[in-house]
Design a protein around this motif. Sequence first.
Motif, PDB file in Angstrom:
ATOM      1  N   LEU A 288       0.827  -1.199   0.000  1.00  0.00           N
ATOM      2  CA  LEU A 288       0.000   0.000   0.000  1.00  0.00           C
ATOM      3  C   LEU A 288       0.866   1.257   0.000  1.00  0.00           C
ATOM      4  O   LEU A 288       0.541   2.254  -0.667  1.00  0.00           O
ATOM      5  CB  LEU A 288      -0.925  -0.010   1.214  1.00  0.00           C
ATOM      6  N   LYS A 289       1.961   1.237   0.735  1.00  0.00           N
ATOM      7  CA  LYS A 289       2.874   2.374   0.778  1.00  0.00           C
ATOM      8  C   LYS A 289       3.390   2.697  -0.617  1.00  0.00           C
ATOM      9  O   LYS A 289       3.465   3.863  -1.019  1.00  0.00           O
ATOM     10  CB  LYS A 289       4.049   2.067   1.711  1.00  0.00           C
ATOM     11  N   GLU A 290       3.717   1.664  -1.377  1.00  0.00           N
ATOM     12  CA  GLU A 290       4.195   1.871  -2.744  1.00  0.00           C
ATOM     13  C   GLU A 290       3.076   2.350  -3.655  1.00  0.00           C
ATOM     14  O   GLU A 290       3.256   3.242  -4.484  1.00  0.00           O
ATOM     15  CB  GLU A 290       4.805   0.575  -3.280  1.00  0.00           C
ATOM     16  N   ALA A 291       1.880   1.748  -3.485  1.00  0.00           N
ATOM     17  CA  ALA A 291       0.752   2.130  -4.336  1.00  0.00           C
ATOM     18  C   ALA A 291       0.339   3.583  -4.117  1.00  0.00           C
ATOM     19  O   ALA A 291      -0.108   4.264  -5.049  1.00  0.00           O
ATOM     20  CB  ALA A 291      -0.433   1.206  -4.065  1.00  0.00           C
ATOM     21  N   ASN A 295      -1.204   6.716  -6.236  1.00  0.00           N
ATOM     22  CA  ASN A 295      -2.559   7.137  -5.891  1.00  0.00           C
ATOM     23  C   ASN A 295      -2.638   7.381  -4.385  1.00  0.00           C
ATOM     24  O   ASN A 295      -2.916   6.469  -3.605  1.00  0.00           O
ATOM     25  CB  ASN A 295      -3.560   6.059  -6.311  1.00  0.00           C
ATOM     26  N   PRO A 296      -2.406   8.617  -3.928  1.00  0.00           N
ATOM     27  CA  PRO A 296      -2.360   8.913  -2.478  1.00  0.00           C
ATOM     28  C   PRO A 296      -3.658   8.586  -1.746  1.00  0.00           C
ATOM     29  O   PRO A 296      -3.640   8.392  -0.532  1.00  0.00           O
ATOM     30  CB  PRO A 296      -2.083  10.418  -2.438  1.00  0.00           C
ATOM     31  N   LYS A 297      -4.784   8.510  -2.462  1.00  0.00           N
ATOM     32  CA  LYS A 297      -6.063   8.238  -1.811  1.00  0.00           C
ATOM     33  C   LYS A 297      -6.338   6.749  -1.637  1.00  0.00           C
ATOM     34  O   LYS A 297      -7.344   6.379  -1.020  1.00  0.00           O
ATOM     35  CB  LYS A 297      -7.198   8.877  -2.616  1.00  0.00           C
ATOM     36  N   LYS A 298      -5.482   5.919  -2.139  1.00  0.00           N
ATOM     37  CA  LYS A 298      -5.713   4.482  -2.090  1.00  0.00           C
ATOM     38  C   LYS A 298      -5.662   3.990  -0.643  1.00  0.00           C
ATOM     39  O   LYS A 298      -4.752   4.314   0.105  1.00  0.00           O
ATOM     40  CB  LYS A 298      -4.672   3.740  -2.929  1.00  0.00           C
ATOM     41  N   LYS A 299      -6.665   3.212  -0.240  1.00  0.00           N
ATOM     42  CA  LYS A 299      -6.765   2.732   1.138  1.00  0.00           C
ATOM     43  C   LYS A 299      -6.499   1.240   1.280  1.00  0.00           C
ATOM     44  O   LYS A 299      -6.195   0.770   2.383  1.00  0.00           O
ATOM     45  CB  LYS A 299      -8.169   3.027   1.690  1.00  0.00           C
TER      46      LYS A 299
END
Length: 539
Positions: A288-291, A295-299
């Motif tokens: 998730l940190k990489e994603a 996309n900063p909004k990715k949860k």
Amino acid sequence: MTKETALNHTSDSSLNSDTSNEAHFHADHYDAVPLDLSGVTEDAVSRQISRIQSRRSKDTDLEQQVQNPIPDLEPAEIEKVNSISDDPKFNRFPASKKKLYVAVASLSCFLSPLSGLSFLPAVPEIASRFNTSGEVINISSAVYCIFMSISPCIFSPISDIYGRKITFIVCSFMFSVSTILVAVSVNLAMFFIFRALTAIFGTSFFSVGAHVVADLYIPRERGACMSYIICGAQLGTAFGAVIGGIIVNYTSWRVIFWALAGIGFLVCVMAIVLLEETSVETRHSKILKEAKKTNPKKKFVLVPINPFRIIKALKYPTLVIDGYITISLVFNMYSLLTPIRYVMDPRFNLTKPVYSGLFYLAPGLGYLVGSLFGGKWADYVVRKYQKKRGRRVPEDRLRQTYIPLGFIYPVSILIYGWSVEKEKGGMAVPIIFMFISGLAQTNIFPASNTYCVDSMPELAGDAIGSSYFTRYLAAALASAVCLKSINKIGVGWTCTYSAALLWIGFLCAVYLVKYGEDVRVNSLIKNGLRKPEEFESIK
């Protein structure tokens, strides 16, 4: 020896912080998980991160970050971590919180054995309700055990990916829901299906609990902590059948499962309120940190789970050999416990379920007492041989199993079986030796479980998961065949064969102590997890 080499081995760093030889131990012990090997059990993580990176078309050099088991440390800081006792990940929580988390894990382990054994005194009543035989209902115990073996294949990797806490919460909640559906079963198929689901969710706490111990404690402290995990399971073993016998004697067998569901919800609340995440960094959080860089909004990102990864760990010979030890223990345990009502009722002319249910107290209390000091004894043995060698060898822990596995347990099983077969000694003899057999068994389990955890840190939780997978297949076999074996050849000969399995397990322990280090490290070299020169440095 260089500090880099020291990071690539799996021995304990120091015996005691106040010993005069501490500096020597720090230099000569190899405890930390190899920094360049930790990614071996994270193939799916690496592949998913690579896909994210390629979409961004940037060279982030993430591989080094993913493989580093101590996040955000610079190379200069890593150089300071020259032993596992200095590893900051073991100092993230105060001692009081560590004990609290182990207590929560221990109480969670209460669920599966309680569910597996509490219904045994009610088998004739359940068989009557569904118009079938006791043997068929006992097959539900075999099905239960098969799904117990599947559980670590699913939830051990899930806890690595998404975290220990969320796994505890989901599994305790679903255990309760499944147990309620068992309580309201209207036919045999429904009873079997939801019993199987309770096994999947309830057994997850064993392997995840072992992960929690490995997250919090250094190897030389894990034996005692693993005892507490086992102690929780043995509480269920000790009192499950007694509680079930009392309930079925005075009310319906369905009340057993309603009570189990309530306990499951209580564990769920405890996990929500008391338990924190013990993983240093979950695999999901890494991806998730990489994603989020794209996309900063990715949860949330979906991380694939490979349940066969646990089974693949069995390609390592030492895990297979240690696995046989636990197989022999669990086979004996279920062969002893499953048919008690069918054996004791006619032997002593017992007419009420509560009476035969009390017989479960003897082995159960033995399990409970043995679990309280078995792990501490194993830790003592490790420290003793660490002093002699000047380094820690995980196989030394198994020396503690020699007496209980080679003598006490098999002899107790033999005396129990033949005293019942020949109707000698009244109630006292089988009760005493059922207690002693339980005592011996849980003196062995902590050593064997901890050996899986700290002998191959390269495999993360796969090692202990593979052990639980194999042992509950043995439990399934024992549950399915024990009553037929007793009916065909009698209690005495059935127990004789069980004792023979234990003696083979004893030979396995002797083999591992004598040759296990060579076999283990050579298998790691063969599979690319170690380099030959690393092995030469400890010879």
